[in-house]
Design a protein around this motif. Structure first.
Motif, PDB file in Angstrom:
ATOM      1  N   PHE A 164      45.106 -97.111  -6.910  1.00  0.00           N
ATOM      2  CA  PHE A 164      46.638 -96.097  -6.309  1.00  0.00           C
ATOM      3  C   PHE A 164      46.507 -94.721  -6.976  1.00  0.00           C
ATOM      4  O   PHE A 164      45.926 -94.425  -7.737  1.00  0.00           O
ATOM      5  CB  PHE A 164      48.193 -96.446  -7.270  1.00  0.00           C
ATOM      6  N   TYR A 216      53.435 -89.587  -1.647  1.00  0.00           N
ATOM      7  CA  TYR A 216      54.363 -89.745  -2.933  1.00  0.00           C
ATOM      8  C   TYR A 216      55.241 -88.629  -3.948  1.00  0.00           C
ATOM      9  O   TYR A 216      55.335 -88.193  -5.146  1.00  0.00           O
ATOM     10  CB  TYR A 216      52.696 -90.590  -4.115  1.00  0.00           C
ATOM     11  N   VAL A 256      54.646 -96.871 -12.282  1.00  0.00           N
ATOM     12  CA  VAL A 256      54.074 -97.771 -11.120  1.00  0.00           C
ATOM     13  C   VAL A 256      53.505 -98.850 -12.365  1.00  0.00           C
ATOM     14  O   VAL A 256      53.451-100.146 -11.536  1.00  0.00           O
ATOM     15  CB  VAL A 256      52.897 -96.642 -11.017  1.00  0.00           C
ATOM     16  N   ILE A 290      48.365 -91.054  -7.489  1.00  0.00           N
ATOM     17  CA  ILE A 290      49.868 -91.251  -7.967  1.00  0.00           C
ATOM     18  C   ILE A 290      50.432 -89.836  -8.211  1.00  0.00           C
ATOM     19  O   ILE A 290      49.537 -89.107  -8.565  1.00  0.00           O
ATOM     20  CB  ILE A 290      50.374 -92.305  -9.304  1.00  0.00           C
ATOM     21  N   TYR A 312      54.472 -97.831  -2.992  1.00  0.00           N
ATOM     22  CA  TYR A 312      53.893 -99.606  -4.132  1.00  0.00           C
ATOM     23  C   TYR A 312      54.019-100.393  -4.493  1.00  0.00           C
ATOM     24  O   TYR A 312      53.970-101.115  -4.375  1.00  0.00           O
ATOM     25  CB  TYR A 312      54.055 -98.049  -4.870  1.00  0.00           C
ATOM     26  N   LEU A 329      59.341 -94.974  -5.036  1.00  0.00           N
ATOM     27  CA  LEU A 329      57.852 -95.758  -4.781  1.00  0.00           C
ATOM     28  C   LEU A 329      57.979 -97.039  -4.615  1.00  0.00           C
ATOM     29  O   LEU A 329      57.355 -97.727  -4.143  1.00  0.00           O
ATOM     30  CB  LEU A 329      58.359 -96.675  -6.341  1.00  0.00           C
TER      31      LEU A 329
END
Length: 289
Positions: free
Chosen positions: A247, A195, A257, A249, A228, A225
């Motif tokens: 998640f 990320y 998200v 992040i 995700y 993203l």
């Protein structure tokens, strides 16, 4: 580096600190030194404070200098020791395997607190060392877990850790971006995907940039993203009704998200801050009705 190795613990501590030249705080250098001395000479912090006497052999002296040389090249201490600590347990690591982070302990801790007294069926995507599934099984006293990674070298290390901690995990070699998840009926789906954006590399220290796997850390600025999105979409089919998605992040993308999950049909979406007050976890519930 001086050829003369001190003969007392306190002098040895100062000797090592003085020879560590990386751009770190004095506190970090001291922490590294305590680890090195404990590893090489089996002298712990309290014994150093009481200035235990030592007799260092030539081979130990050579090994010490090798440790210091590797640290001064910014190699992470975890790779030098070939192990890292996570949630009170030690895990094998090697170059190519992401070193477990404190933030991920917070992610795991949240799942444990949410799942107490429940025999959950879970899947970890991007398992790395296997620290997440192994910890969940040990702490929740589960019989089995599932984990995915795309790199066979990583899965090899994760399997070693599962064997070391005597847990049963079905490790699957799958690229989440291109392949479907063959596990359904999940109570929990968890992932700490890449990320950090490419543009944020300038903020990273050389011990991360030069040694840790870029594929486990970085995503493009154009589509930060992507993991995700893929995992959230897959989770709609893999999770039970009311199954939970967790998640880890990038602190910059908490709202994005959360919006992504809402668009996918998830409910009860929460953004949770880490111990440093940064957005670090997003959790949500699946709904099949």
């Amino acid at each position: 580096m001086s050829e003369i190795i001190p003969d007392s613990s306190k002098k040895l501590l100062q000797y090592v600190i003085n020879n560590i030249t990386i751009d770190e705080s004095d506190q970090e250098k001291q922490s590294l030194t305590y680890i090195i001395i404990d590893e090489l000479f089996k002298i712990n912090k309290s014994e150093i404070i009481t200035d235990r006497s030592i007799n260092i052999s030539k081979s130990q002296s050579k090994e010490l200098k090798n440790f210091i040389d590797r640290i001064n090249k910014n190699e992470p201490i975890q790779y030098i020791l070939e192990e890292a600590e996570f949630y009170g347990r030690k895990f094998n690591v090697a170059q190519g395997v992401l070193i477990p982070r404190n933030e991920t302990e917070e992610l795991v801790d949240l799942i444990i607190k949410d799942s107490k007294e429940k025999k959950i069926k879970f899947l970890d995507i991007g398992t790395g060392s296997g620290c997440i599934p192994i910890t969940l099984i040990k702490e929740l006293k589960l019989n089995k877990g599932y984990a995915i990674d795309f790199d066979p070298r990583v899965i090899k290390i994760a399997r070693q850790n599962a064997s070391k901690h005597e847990v049963d995990i079905d490790f699957l070699m799958i690229d989440i971006l291109t392949e479907r998840i063959p596990v359904i009926g999940l109570d929990v789906l968890v992932s700490n995907p890449p990320y950090i954006t490419e543009s944020e590399k300038v903020l990273m220290k050389p011990n991360v940039l030069n040694y840790e796997p870029n594929t486990a850390l970085f995503v493009s600025d154009e589509d930060p993203l992507i993991f995700y999105q893929k995992i959230a979409a897959a989770g709609r089919q893999c999770l039970k009704d009311e199954g939970r998605l967790y998640f880890e992040i990038n602190e910059r993308f908490g709202n994005q998200v959360a919006q992504l999950l809402e668009n996918e049909g998830y409910k009860n979406i929460e953004i949770i801050q880490d111990i440093n007050g940064k957005d670090r976890i997003v959790k949500a519930s699946n709904t099949l009705t």
